[in-house]
Design a protein around this motif. Structure first.
Motif, short mmCIF file in Angstrom:
data_model
loop_
_atom_site.label_atom_id
_atom_site.label_comp_id
_atom_site.label_asym_id
_atom_site.label_seq_id
_atom_site.Cartn_x
_atom_site.Cartn_y
_atom_site.Cartn_z
N PHE A 50 11.69 -3.28 0.82
CA PHE A 50 11.27 -4.05 2.25
C PHE A 50 9.96 -5.06 1.93
CE2 PHE A 50 9.76 0.37 1.81
CZ PHE A 50 8.47 0.14 2.13
N GLN A 51 9.72 -5.81 2.67
CA GLN A 51 8.40 -6.60 2.25
C GLN A 51 7.66 -6.72 3.53
OE1 GLN A 51 11.08 -10.54 2.37
NE2 GLN A 51 9.42 -11.35 3.41
N CYS A 52 6.31 -6.70 3.15
CA CYS A 52 5.53 -6.87 4.31
C CYS A 52 5.36 -8.22 4.99
CB CYS A 52 3.97 -6.44 3.69
SG CYS A 52 2.63 -6.08 5.00
N ILE A 53 5.41 -8.17 6.35
CA ILE A 53 5.45 -9.49 6.92
C ILE A 53 4.09 -9.52 7.90
CG2 ILE A 53 7.89 -9.96 6.98
CD1 ILE A 53 8.32 -8.55 9.82
N LEU A 60 0.87 -1.79 9.87
CA LEU A 60 1.78 -2.64 9.07
C LEU A 60 3.13 -3.16 9.45
CD1 LEU A 60 0.66 -1.12 5.53
CD2 LEU A 60 -0.18 -3.27 6.25
N ALA A 61 3.58 -4.51 9.23
CA ALA A 61 4.69 -4.76 9.83
C ALA A 61 5.53 -5.00 8.40
CB ALA A 61 4.69 -5.77 10.67
N PHE A 62 6.64 -4.51 8.68
CA PHE A 62 7.68 -4.56 7.12
C PHE A 62 9.24 -4.94 7.91
CE2 PHE A 62 4.79 -1.07 5.50
CZ PHE A 62 4.54 -1.83 4.61
N LEU A 63 9.75 -5.84 6.80
CA LEU A 63 11.00 -6.16 7.07
C LEU A 63 12.06 -5.37 6.00
CD1 LEU A 63 13.17 -8.03 8.60
CD2 LEU A 63 12.69 -9.70 6.82
N ASN A 64 13.02 -4.61 6.55
CA ASN A 64 14.04 -4.16 5.57
C ASN A 64 14.87 -5.09 4.87
OD1 ASN A 64 16.45 -2.98 4.75
ND2 ASN A 64 15.89 -1.03 5.62
N GLN A 65 14.97 -5.45 3.63
CA GLN A 65 15.43 -6.81 3.08
C GLN A 65 17.08 -6.50 3.03
OE1 GLN A 65 12.77 -6.84 -0.49
NE2 GLN A 65 12.58 -8.83 0.28
N THR A 66 17.38 -5.30 3.23
CA THR A 66 18.99 -5.23 3.20
C THR A 66 19.62 -5.37 4.64
OG1 THR A 66 18.67 -3.87 1.33
CG2 THR A 66 20.85 -3.70 2.62
N LEU A 67 18.87 -4.70 5.54
CA LEU A 67 19.31 -4.73 6.84
C LEU A 67 18.87 -5.71 7.74
CD1 LEU A 67 19.23 -0.86 7.62
CD2 LEU A 67 21.21 -2.31 6.81
N LYS A 68 17.85 -6.47 7.28
CA LYS A 68 16.89 -7.59 7.93
C LYS A 68 16.41 -6.84 9.42
CE LYS A 68 17.86 -10.47 4.78
NZ LYS A 68 16.79 -10.80 4.05
N ASN A 69 15.97 -5.75 9.24
CA ASN A 69 15.46 -4.96 10.57
C ASN A 69 13.86 -5.12 10.20
OD1 ASN A 69 17.52 -4.54 11.77
ND2 ASN A 69 18.31 -2.71 10.91
N PRO A 70 12.96 -5.20 11.19
CA PRO A 70 11.54 -5.25 11.15
C PRO A 70 11.30 -4.01 11.64
CG PRO A 70 12.19 -6.66 12.90
CD PRO A 70 13.39 -6.48 12.25
N PHE A 71 10.34 -3.19 11.18
CA PHE A 71 9.47 -2.16 11.51
C PHE A 71 8.17 -2.02 11.42
CE2 PHE A 71 10.97 -1.17 7.19
CZ PHE A 71 9.83 -0.71 6.59
N LEU A 72 7.27 -1.26 12.21
CA LEU A 72 5.88 -1.02 12.16
C LEU A 72 5.59 0.31 11.37
CD1 LEU A 72 5.13 -2.09 15.58
CD2 LEU A 72 4.89 -3.50 13.80
N PHE A 73 4.79 0.45 10.57
CA PHE A 73 4.30 1.49 9.98
C PHE A 73 2.82 1.89 10.08
CE2 PHE A 73 2.92 3.60 5.84
CZ PHE A 73 3.56 5.12 6.09
N ASN A 74 2.14 2.91 10.28
CA ASN A 74 0.94 3.22 10.46
C ASN A 74 0.40 4.08 9.24
OD1 ASN A 74 -1.51 4.60 11.35
ND2 ASN A 74 -1.47 3.84 13.27
N PRO A 75 -0.43 3.77 8.63
CA PRO A 75 -0.80 4.27 7.26
C PRO A 75 -1.43 5.48 7.72
CG PRO A 75 -1.13 1.97 7.11
CD PRO A 75 -0.80 2.15 8.65
N SER A 76 -2.18 5.60 8.68
CA SER A 76 -3.20 6.83 8.81
C SER A 76 -2.26 7.92 9.32
CB SER A 76 -4.20 6.45 9.90
OG SER A 76 -5.01 5.16 9.41
N PRO A 335 5.08 -7.40 -4.75
CA PRO A 335 5.01 -8.05 -3.43
C PRO A 335 3.39 -8.39 -3.22
CG PRO A 335 5.81 -6.08 -3.15
CD PRO A 335 5.42 -5.88 -4.39
N PRO A 336 2.95 -9.43 -2.52
CA PRO A 336 1.72 -9.95 -2.30
C PRO A 336 0.90 -8.89 -1.59
CG PRO A 336 3.16 -11.14 -0.97
CD PRO A 336 3.95 -10.38 -1.98
N PRO A 337 -0.59 -8.83 -1.57
CA PRO A 337 -1.33 -7.92 -0.76
C PRO A 337 -1.42 -8.53 0.61
CG PRO A 337 -2.64 -9.04 -2.24
CD PRO A 337 -1.38 -9.44 -2.59
N PHE A 338 -1.87 -7.71 1.26
CA PHE A 338 -2.13 -8.01 2.96
C PHE A 338 -3.58 -7.33 3.30
CE2 PHE A 338 2.14 -9.26 2.91
CZ PHE A 338 2.08 -10.05 4.29
#
Length: 346
Positions: A50-53, A60-76, A335-338
Motif C-alpha cells: 500500500f502507498q500513502c496518499i 494517515l491515508a493509505f491506498l491498497n495497491q492491489t485492491l485499490k481501496n483507500p483506508f485511514l490508519f491512526n498511528p496513536s 515510499p516517500p515520507p509524509f
C-alpha cells in the motif's frame, strides 16, 4: 503569523521490503530531537502493498495497491477505517474532522486526477461511494479543512478559494476569495520561467480568519551547480547518457488573504511558525520561520532512481536558504515520507 496548530509535525517514513515492496513498519522522526520512533503495523496490514496518499488530523491515508481501496490508519490508537473504492487516482486525501472525536460528522475529501484535471469528491462515515461536490471548478491544486466548522476550503485556478459546508446534506459551493494574481507572482514568473520550472500550490489555514497559499517553484532539470537548465542541455557530445539533472525545489513564495475577502498579500516571514508541505494536508506548526517540504512531484517521482524521490528539505524564509531534513534527501526514499501531526508532538 498565527498558527493553525500548536505542535510540530513528525516526518513519517514508511519502510518497505526492497524485494516485495511490502511496508514492514512506519518510522516517525521527531524534529525536536531528530530521533526515529518505529511503529509496528497491525496484523491486518502485514504482507500488503500500500502507498500513502495523505495525512490529516493525526490520521494517515493509505491506498491498497492491489485492491485499490483507500483506508485511514491512526498511528496513536491503531484504529482502521475503510473508505469506498475509488475509480480515479487519489493524489491527496484529507479529513474534514478528526474521526476519533467526531465519528458521525467527519468526511474524507479526495483530490483525484483523471487525466490532467484535479477534481474533488467526498465520502462521509459509512458511505458506500464517493460523492462529487456541487458546482466544481475545472481543477483544484490543494484543499484544507477547518475541524471546528466542518468546512472545506479548496484552491482553484487564478488563486480563487472556494468552500463547502460539509454539515449540509448537499454541500453548495461558495467563493470566499476571488482575487487576481498579485504583482509579486507576475514578477516571480520572470525569476522562475515556465520553460525551466514547474510550480505547485498549497493551501493552509491560520487563526484569525486568515488563509495562506504557498507557491513552490521546482526546477525540472537542475545541474550539480544549482542551475536550472532545459532538458536538451542535459545531452552531451562526449557521453553516451544524458547528464543527471534531477528536479529540485528552488524557491517559495507565501501569500495571505482574509477568508472574508480581499486581495492576496505577500508574507515576508512566518515568525515562530513554519509550514509543512507535501502530500499531507498542509500544516502550520511551531518551528522557526521556514517551509519544510517533502517530494510530491507525483508525475515524475518514479521516473528514474537518479531523478525522483530526492526533493526534501527546509526553506528558510529569512534569507531564502535551503537546509537538509535529517539528511534524508541524499538518497531516494521509496515510499516517500509524509508530515503528520501526532497528539504526542506538542
Amino acid at each position: 503569523m498565527a498558527s493553525s496548530s500548536s505542535s510540530s509535525p513528525f516526518l513519517m517514513h514508511p519502510v518497505a521490503d526492497e524485494n516485495t515492496k511490502e511496508i514492514q513498519h512506519l518510522s516517525f522522526y521527531n524534529l525536536k530531537n531528530n530521533k526515529p520512533y518505529n511503529l509496528k503495523l497491525p496484523p491486518c496490514l502485514k504482507n500488503t502493498q500500500f502507498q500513502c496518499i495523505g495525512s490529516s488530523k493525526g490520521w494517515l491515508a493509505f491506498l491498497n495497491q492491489t485492491l485499490k481501496n483507500p483506508f485511514l490508519f491512526n498511528p496513536s490508537s491503531q484504529a482502521l477505517i475503510h473508505l469506498p473504492q475509488n475509480h480515479h487516482q487519489i493524489t491527496k486525501l484529507i479529513l474534514s474532522q478528526d474521526p476519533s472525536l467526531r465519528p458521525h460528522t467527519y468526511a474524507a475529501v479526495a483530490i483525484q486526477t483523471p487525466l490532467i484535471s484535479g477534481k474533488l469528491s467526498f465520502s462521509r462515515n459509512r458511505d458506500a461511494t464517493w460523492h462529487d461536490l456541487s458546482n466544481p471548478s475545472e481543477t483544484y491544486y490543494d484543499a484544507v479543512c477547518c475541524d471546528a466548522t466542518n468546512t472545506l476550503f479548496a484552491l482553484a485556478p487564478r488563486l480563487q478559494v472556494e468552500s463547502w459546508n460539509l454539515n449540509d446534506d448537499s454541500p453548495t459551493k461558495t467563493t470566499v476569495i476571488r482575487a487576481s494574481f498579485p504583482r509579486s507572482l507576475c514578477l516571480a514568473k520572470e525569476a522562475f520561467p515556465r520553460d525551466l520550472y514547474s510550480s505547485q500550490l498549497y493551501l493552509a489555514l491560520a487563526s484569525g480568519g486568515g488563509i495562506v497559499t504557498a507557491v513552490r517553484y521546482v526546477g525540472d532539470y537542475v545541474r550539480y551547480d544549482g542551475e536550472a537548465v532545459c532538458e536538451g542541455d542535459t545531452l552531451t557530445d562526449y557521453m553516451a547518457a544524458p547528464l543527471v539533472c534531477p528536479y529540485r525545489t528552488m524557491g517559495f513564495r507565501v501569500l495571505r488573504a482574509d477568508v472574508s475577502g480581499g486581495d492576496w498579500g505577500d508574507v515576508e516571514g512566518l515568525g515562530d511558525y513554519a509550514m509543512f508541505v507535501g502530500g499531507n494536508e498542509t500544516a502550520v506548526g511551531l518551528r522557526k520561520n521556514a517551509i519544510y517540504f517533502t517530494d510530491d512531484y507525483w508525475e515524475r517521482i518514479d521516473e528514474d532512481y537518479s531523478y525522483g524521490g530526492h526533493d526534501f528539505g527546509v526553506f528558510c524564509m529569512k534569507d531564502s536558504r535551503f537546509e537538509h531534513v535529517l539528511h534524508l534527501e541524499m538518497d531516494k526514499i521509496n515510499p516517500p515520507p509524509f508530515w503528520i501531526t501526532l497528539p504526542s508532538s506538542t
